[in-house]
Design a protein around this motif. Structure first.
Motif, PDB file in Angstrom:
ATOM      1  N   MET A 111      36.832  31.870  54.066  1.00 11.66           N
ATOM      2  CA  MET A 111      37.340  33.244  54.082  1.00 11.66           C
ATOM      3  C   MET A 111      38.554  33.386  53.170  1.00 11.66           C
ATOM      4  SD  MET A 111      36.823  34.643  57.984  1.00 11.66           S
ATOM      5  CE  MET A 111      37.943  33.469  58.699  1.00 11.66           C
ATOM      6  N   GLU A 112      39.465  32.405  53.217  1.00  9.44           N
ATOM      7  CA  GLU A 112      40.645  32.447  52.353  1.00  9.44           C
ATOM      8  C   GLU A 112      40.249  32.317  50.884  1.00  9.44           C
ATOM      9  OE1 GLU A 112      43.764  29.758  53.544  1.00  9.44           O
ATOM     10  OE2 GLU A 112      43.512  30.275  55.648  1.00  9.44           O
ATOM     11  N   TYR A 113      39.242  31.507  50.600  1.00 10.18           N
ATOM     12  CA  TYR A 113      38.749  31.332  49.227  1.00 10.18           C
ATOM     13  C   TYR A 113      38.162  32.647  48.712  1.00 10.18           C
ATOM     14  CZ  TYR A 113      36.694  28.837  45.259  1.00 10.18           C
ATOM     15  OH  TYR A 113      36.381  28.398  44.003  1.00 10.18           O
ATOM     16  N   ASP A 114      37.343  33.300  49.539  1.00  9.97           N
ATOM     17  CA  ASP A 114      36.756  34.590  49.151  1.00  9.97           C
ATOM     18  C   ASP A 114      37.834  35.638  48.910  1.00  9.97           C
ATOM     19  OD1 ASP A 114      34.199  33.542  49.286  1.00  9.97           O
ATOM     20  OD2 ASP A 114      33.773  34.366  51.278  1.00  9.97           O
ATOM     21  N   ALA A 115      38.865  35.651  49.749  1.00  8.02           N
ATOM     22  CA  ALA A 115      39.956  36.606  49.570  1.00  8.02           C
ATOM     23  C   ALA A 115      40.707  36.342  48.268  1.00  8.02           C
ATOM     24  CB  ALA A 115      40.920  36.542  50.751  1.00  8.02           C
ATOM     25  N   ALA A 116      40.963  35.069  47.963  1.00  8.69           N
ATOM     26  CA  ALA A 116      41.673  34.723  46.726  1.00  8.69           C
ATOM     27  C   ALA A 116      40.840  35.083  45.495  1.00  8.69           C
ATOM     28  CB  ALA A 116      42.034  33.242  46.717  1.00  8.69           C
ATOM     29  N   ILE A 117      39.529  34.844  45.554  1.00 10.08           N
ATOM     30  CA  ILE A 117      38.645  35.208  44.434  1.00 10.08           C
ATOM     31  C   ILE A 117      38.649  36.722  44.245  1.00 10.08           C
ATOM     32  CG2 ILE A 117      36.203  35.368  43.764  1.00 10.08           C
ATOM     33  CD1 ILE A 117      37.302  32.698  43.084  1.00 10.08           C
ATOM     34  N   GLY A 118      38.592  37.468  45.346  1.00 11.05           N
ATOM     35  CA  GLY A 118      38.633  38.935  45.251  1.00 11.05           C
ATOM     36  C   GLY A 118      39.930  39.419  44.632  1.00 11.05           C
ATOM     37  N   PHE A 119      41.043  38.812  45.031  1.00  6.30           N
ATOM     38  CA  PHE A 119      42.341  39.180  44.471  1.00  6.30           C
ATOM     39  C   PHE A 119      42.409  38.846  42.984  1.00  6.30           C
ATOM     40  CE2 PHE A 119      47.070  38.650  44.157  1.00  6.30           C
ATOM     41  CZ  PHE A 119      47.380  39.975  44.415  1.00  6.30           C
ATOM     42  N   TYR A 120      41.833  37.714  42.608  1.00  7.02           N
ATOM     43  CA  TYR A 120      41.786  37.289  41.202  1.00  7.02           C
ATOM     44  C   TYR A 120      40.998  38.316  40.376  1.00  7.02           C
ATOM     45  CZ  TYR A 120      41.572  33.864  37.382  1.00  7.02           C
ATOM     46  OH  TYR A 120      41.716  33.219  36.192  1.00  7.02           O
ATOM     47  N   GLN A 121      39.838  38.727  40.894  1.00  4.07           N
ATOM     48  CA  GLN A 121      39.007  39.698  40.185  1.00  4.07           C
ATOM     49  C   GLN A 121      39.702  41.056  40.072  1.00  4.07           C
ATOM     50  OE1 GLN A 121      35.469  39.419  42.574  1.00  4.07           O
ATOM     51  NE2 GLN A 121      34.531  37.904  41.217  1.00  4.07           N
ATOM     52  N   LYS A 122      40.343  41.500  41.134  1.00  7.39           N
ATOM     53  CA  LYS A 122      41.068  42.776  41.086  1.00  7.39           C
ATOM     54  C   LYS A 122      42.207  42.720  40.073  1.00  7.39           C
ATOM     55  CE  LYS A 122      38.988  45.027  44.447  1.00  7.39           C
ATOM     56  NZ  LYS A 122      38.201  46.200  44.244  1.00  7.39           N
ATOM     57  N   SER A 123      42.890  41.584  40.024  1.00  5.69           N
ATOM     58  CA  SER A 123      43.995  41.430  39.070  1.00  5.69           C
ATOM     59  C   SER A 123      43.490  41.442  37.635  1.00  5.69           C
ATOM     60  CB  SER A 123      44.754  40.136  39.356  1.00  5.69           C
ATOM     61  OG  SER A 123      45.289  40.167  40.654  1.00  5.69           O
ATOM     62  N   LEU A 124      42.354  40.806  37.386  1.00  4.97           N
ATOM     63  CA  LEU A 124      41.761  40.839  36.044  1.00  4.97           C
ATOM     64  C   LEU A 124      41.361  42.265  35.657  1.00  4.97           C
ATOM     65  CD1 LEU A 124      39.486  37.676  35.810  1.00  4.97           C
ATOM     66  CD2 LEU A 124      41.556  38.171  34.520  1.00  4.97           C
ATOM     67  N   ASN A 125      40.789  42.990  36.607  1.00  2.00           N
ATOM     68  CA  ASN A 125      40.417  44.392  36.334  1.00  2.00           C
ATOM     69  C   ASN A 125      41.650  45.232  36.009  1.00  2.00           C
ATOM     70  OD1 ASN A 125      37.696  43.913  36.674  1.00  2.00           O
ATOM     71  ND2 ASN A 125      37.707  44.495  38.838  1.00  2.00           N
ATOM     72  N   MET A 126      42.763  44.973  36.699  1.00  2.00           N
ATOM     73  CA  MET A 126      44.001  45.689  36.417  1.00  2.00           C
ATOM     74  C   MET A 126      44.505  45.388  35.011  1.00  2.00           C
ATOM     75  SD  MET A 126      46.887  46.192  39.414  1.00  2.00           S
ATOM     76  CE  MET A 126      47.362  44.526  39.349  1.00  2.00           C
ATOM     77  N   LEU A 127      44.416  44.126  34.600  1.00  2.00           N
ATOM     78  CA  LEU A 127      44.821  43.748  33.242  1.00  2.00           C
ATOM     79  C   LEU A 127      43.934  44.414  32.199  1.00  2.00           C
ATOM     80  CD1 LEU A 127      45.701  39.966  33.424  1.00  2.00           C
ATOM     81  CD2 LEU A 127      47.228  41.860  32.955  1.00  2.00           C
ATOM     82  N   ARG A 128      42.642  44.454  32.471  1.00  2.00           N
ATOM     83  CA  ARG A 128      41.726  45.124  31.522  1.00  2.00           C
ATOM     84  C   ARG A 128      42.077  46.600  31.399  1.00  2.00           C
ATOM     85  NH1 ARG A 128      37.441  42.250  34.480  1.00  2.00           N
ATOM     86  NH2 ARG A 128      37.085  40.335  33.330  1.00  2.00           N
ATOM     87  N   LEU A 129      42.357  47.239  32.528  1.00  2.00           N
ATOM     88  CA  LEU A 129      42.719  48.653  32.517  1.00  2.00           C
ATOM     89  C   LEU A 129      44.016  48.886  31.760  1.00  2.00           C
ATOM     90  CD1 LEU A 129      42.085  51.505  33.588  1.00  2.00           C
ATOM     91  CD2 LEU A 129      43.453  50.945  35.597  1.00  2.00           C
ATOM     92  N   ALA A 130      44.979  48.004  31.955  1.00  2.00           N
ATOM     93  CA  ALA A 130      46.274  48.157  31.277  1.00  2.00           C
ATOM     94  C   ALA A 130      46.180  47.896  29.765  1.00  2.00           C
ATOM     95  CB  ALA A 130      47.289  47.202  31.884  1.00  2.00           C
ATOM     96  N   SER A 131      45.196  47.113  29.351  1.00  2.00           N
ATOM     97  CA  SER A 131      45.084  46.778  27.924  1.00  2.00           C
ATOM     98  C   SER A 131      44.223  47.779  27.141  1.00  2.00           C
ATOM     99  CB  SER A 131      44.508  45.368  27.762  1.00  2.00           C
ATOM    100  OG  SER A 131      43.188  45.325  28.251  1.00  2.00           O
ATOM    101  N   ARG A 132      43.630  48.737  27.824  1.00  2.00           N
ATOM    102  CA  ARG A 132      42.822  49.748  27.127  1.00  2.00           C
ATOM    103  C   ARG A 132      43.691  50.723  26.344  1.00  2.00           C
ATOM    104  NH1 ARG A 132      38.785  51.788  31.739  1.00  2.00           N
ATOM    105  NH2 ARG A 132      37.725  49.802  32.087  1.00  2.00           N
ATOM    106  N   LYS A 133      43.095  51.273  25.333  1.00  2.00           N
ATOM    107  CA  LYS A 133      43.747  52.305  24.542  1.00  2.00           C
ATOM    108  C   LYS A 133      43.855  53.574  25.384  1.00  2.00           C
ATOM    109  CE  LYS A 133      43.280  54.669  20.152  1.00  2.00           C
ATOM    110  NZ  LYS A 133      42.454  54.828  18.950  1.00  2.00           N
ATOM    111  N   PRO A 134      45.013  54.226  25.406  1.00  2.00           N
ATOM    112  CA  PRO A 134      45.164  55.458  26.198  1.00  2.00           C
ATOM    113  C   PRO A 134      44.148  56.515  25.780  1.00  2.00           C
ATOM    114  CG  PRO A 134      47.297  54.724  25.403  1.00  2.00           C
ATOM    115  CD  PRO A 134      46.266  53.883  24.731  1.00  2.00           C
ATOM    116  N   GLY A 135      43.549  57.145  26.767  1.00  2.00           N
ATOM    117  CA  GLY A 135      42.596  58.224  26.515  1.00  2.00           C
ATOM    118  C   GLY A 135      41.229  57.733  26.079  1.00  2.00           C
ATOM    119  N   GLY A 136      41.002  56.416  26.052  1.00  2.00           N
ATOM    120  CA  GLY A 136      39.721  55.914  25.550  1.00  2.00           C
ATOM    121  C   GLY A 136      38.882  55.245  26.510  1.00  2.00           C
TER     122      GLY A 136
END
Length: 136
Positions: A111-136
Motif C-alpha cells: 500500500m505504501e509503495y502504491d501511494a509513493a508511485i502515485g505521488f511520483y506520477q502526480k509530481s511528474l504530471n505537475m512538472l510537465r504542466l509547468a514546463s508547457r508553453k503558456p496558452g498552448g
C-alpha cells in the motif's frame, strides 16, 4: 538540472528502494517460516518528519554548493538497517515467524509503495504542466 537533482524525486526514489528492500526481507521471513531457531527480521523505519523536528534523530544538512555550510565530518546515513523483530509467538523449535503477521507487513508495504508511485506520477504530471508553453 535533471530530475535526480529535485529533492522530492530523490526522496521518493529512496522510499521506493526502502519498500522494495522490506519486501525482500519479509519474503525471507516467510521462506524461513519452518527453519528452527530463525527469528523474524524487518527493516528499521527511516527517520520520519516528527522525529526530525523533535531532535531525536538529527539530520545532516546537504551541501549543494562549496559556499554552503559543510556537512559534519563522518556523517553517514543508511536507511536499510535490518533488525531482528520476533513476531508475537515463538514455536518450541525457536522459530518466531508468524506467516499471518508477515503477510500484514507485506500488504502494508504494498500500500505504501502504491501511494509513493502515485505521488511520483502526480509530481511528474505537475512538472510537465509547468514546463508547457503558456496558452498552448
Amino acid at each position: 538540472m535533471g530530475i535526480d537533482d529535485i529533492p522530492l524525486f530523490s526522496n521518493l526514489r529512496g522510499r521506493l528502494g526502502w519498500l522494495a528492500e522490506r519486501q525482500r526481507v519479509v519474503a525471507q521471513n516467510v521462506a524461513n517460516a519452518d527453519t528452527p531457531g530463525y527469528a523474524a527480521r524487518d527493516l528499521a523505519r527511516p527517520t520520519d518528519f516528527a522525529d526530525a523536528l523533535s531532535g531525536a534523530n538529527r539530520l545532516a544538512m546537504a551541501r549543494t554548493s562549496a559556499s554552503h555550510i559543510p556537512t559534519a565530518p563522518g556523517a553517514t546515513t543508511s536507511p536499510f538497517i535490518i533488525e531482528r523483530t520476533p513476531d508475537s509467538e515463538t514455536t518450541p523449535d525457536g522459530n518466531s515467524v508468524v506467516v499471518e503477521e508477515q503477510m500484514l507487513r507485506m500488504a502494508e508495504s504494498r500500500m505504501e509503495y502504491d501511494a509513493a508511485i502515485g505521488f511520483y506520477q502526480k509530481s511528474l504530471n505537475m512538472l510537465r504542466l509547468a514546463s508547457r508553453k503558456p496558452g498552448g
